[in-house]
Design an enzyme around this catalytic site. Sequence first.
Site, PDB file in Angstrom:
ATOM      1  N   ASP A  41       0.618  -1.289   0.402  1.00  0.00           N
ATOM      2  CA  ASP A  41      -0.480   0.074  -0.266  1.00  0.00           C
ATOM      3  C   ASP A  41       1.007   1.453  -0.056  1.00  0.00           C
ATOM      4  O   ASP A  41       2.123   1.377   0.695  1.00  0.00           O
ATOM      5  CB  ASP A  41      -0.490  -0.285   1.080  1.00  0.00           C
ATOM      6  CG  ASP A  41      -1.508  -1.076   1.828  1.00  0.00           C
ATOM      7  OD1 ASP A  41      -1.660  -2.185   0.492  1.00  0.00           O
ATOM      8  OD2 ASP A  41      -2.101  -1.642   2.341  1.00  0.00           O
TER       9      ASP A  41
HETATM   10  N1  DQQ Z   1      -2.299  -3.399   4.255  1.00  0.00           N
HETATM   11  C1  DQQ Z   1      -3.723  -4.067   3.997  1.00  0.00           C
HETATM   12  C2  DQQ Z   1      -4.174  -2.804   5.050  1.00  0.00           C
HETATM   13  C3  DQQ Z   1      -2.760  -3.230   5.838  1.00  0.00           C
HETATM   14  C4  DQQ Z   1      -1.630  -3.366   4.865  1.00  0.00           C
HETATM   15  C5  DQQ Z   1      -4.201  -4.014   2.572  1.00  0.00           C
HETATM   16  C6  DQQ Z   1      -0.455  -4.335   5.242  1.00  0.00           C
HETATM   17  O1  DQQ Z   1      -4.841  -3.308   5.451  1.00  0.00           O
HETATM   18  O2  DQQ Z   1      -1.979  -2.094   6.893  1.00  0.00           O
HETATM   19  O3  DQQ Z   1      -3.409  -4.355   2.116  1.00  0.00           O
HETATM   20  O4  DQQ Z   1       0.344  -4.456   4.458  1.00  0.00           O
END
Ligand code: DQQ
Length: 490
Positions: A41
Amino acid sequence: MNMTIEAKQTVRPAAETAETNWSDVYRPRFHFTAAKNWINDPNGVCYHDGKYHLYYQYNPNAAKWGGIHWGHATSTDLAYWQDEPLALTPTPGGPDGEGCFSGCFALIDGVPTLYYTGYTQAAQTQCMATSDDLQQWTKVPEAIIATPPEGVARQDFRDPYVFRHGEFWYMALGASLRGERGQCLLYRSADGRHWHYRHPLFVAPDRSLGVMWECPNFFPLGDKWVLSFSQWLGLGVNYFVGRFEDERFIAETPGVLDVDGSAFAHLTMRAPDERTLQWAWIVERREQDLIDADGWSGAMSVPRELDLDKDGGLTLRPVDAIERLRRRQVAQVETRARQGTVHRFAGRFLDIDARFTLHDTGQAGVKVGLTVLSSPDGSETTRIVYHPAAQRLTVERSRSSINHKTCRQDQHAQLYLAPGEALSLRVLLDASVLEVYANNRVCITSRVYPALHSSIEATAFVEGLADLDLLVWEMGSIYTPGARSASQCA
Ligand code: DQQ
């Protein structure tokens, strides 16, 4: 602010000893990737002291998810990017001992502040760190929100998005309601440090929009508010446009930001010139042994600019700054055609602007579109096709690669063209990364991995009478020379 301060983090460059392997045919050059290993992300995107900052979920130790840190890159113009040292590292024994999950940036009383989710297997908690220079971050050692409200499990409680409204700071937080459906929680704070739960900002009407919402964003756009969220399990990114009244969101217009979860965890910021900018994580779609062999995973979308259209839906398009990366013009065509290939061109790093004005929309079998990454014998090809009768845009991947360890499922998006409205396709092809924007209303983000070196051919085609305006450029690299052994990425 009254807080206990932990020792500053050791600064370690995200790129470290990594040399980007530019001979890797799947490696994008104008979509941000880490020099090696895993990214997911976008996090903490902001503009501060003359620079855009893009933080991101990063595993510095492998090309797969795990041990999540925050990587960091900066840009002065949204076109060229530079790697920066790691921003956040898990603190053993701390609330983020097993990972620094996603979050956001806010300027709290002039202090640059990150909010993020501290991850351990036992619990997800909300954490905070501050900085003078956006490079070295000092964590508040204890979680600032340690437990979820009633009905939310400690494992379904993450991804703070902080914004200012009126006299308060607010935090939208992703959650699941009893593991049954997604929801977005609302917290409020007077000082950005002490947070009080208000109520759900919005609860999904049912489980058709995912059982958990990750990475919610809640932001004003024009005279409306937008709530976007990523559906867990990776099912796509949706939004509602609506109103924010008495600390409640009243949804009016639903929509899809990206289909099928190939782009995920979108994050939005307000630029100094008031544009609303957004990044998304572009997911890998090939088997892990192929990823391990290449040593990297995941890319960022180009920065996108969001707006509202006259019907209250979201519009999205690549920011204008991307045009600075255009190099040689590969095609410039204005023509009318009825059947077959209208123009041929080639390349693996292309910015394609194609406008089709269709004249036979009522007739069965009419379609127009582009092919990319095709081999001369046709055994590999990726087709971007619009079917006016079905009002459907498709990225056809069934022949995108002869390698069966890559995803070859078709991707579809609904696109309604008003009578007389032309189809405007903006296609960003960057080795294995493909972003398809249609009429600034619909986006299909894709990955394709042709296995043949000869798969670089492209066409524009029509089946049915249409006028075509086609402009194509080869694209250069986003990395400033020398930043990443740039010899092959000019
Ligand atoms: N990636 C998810 C989120 C979390 C993160 C979404 C963990 O919910 O915080 O891709 O790498």
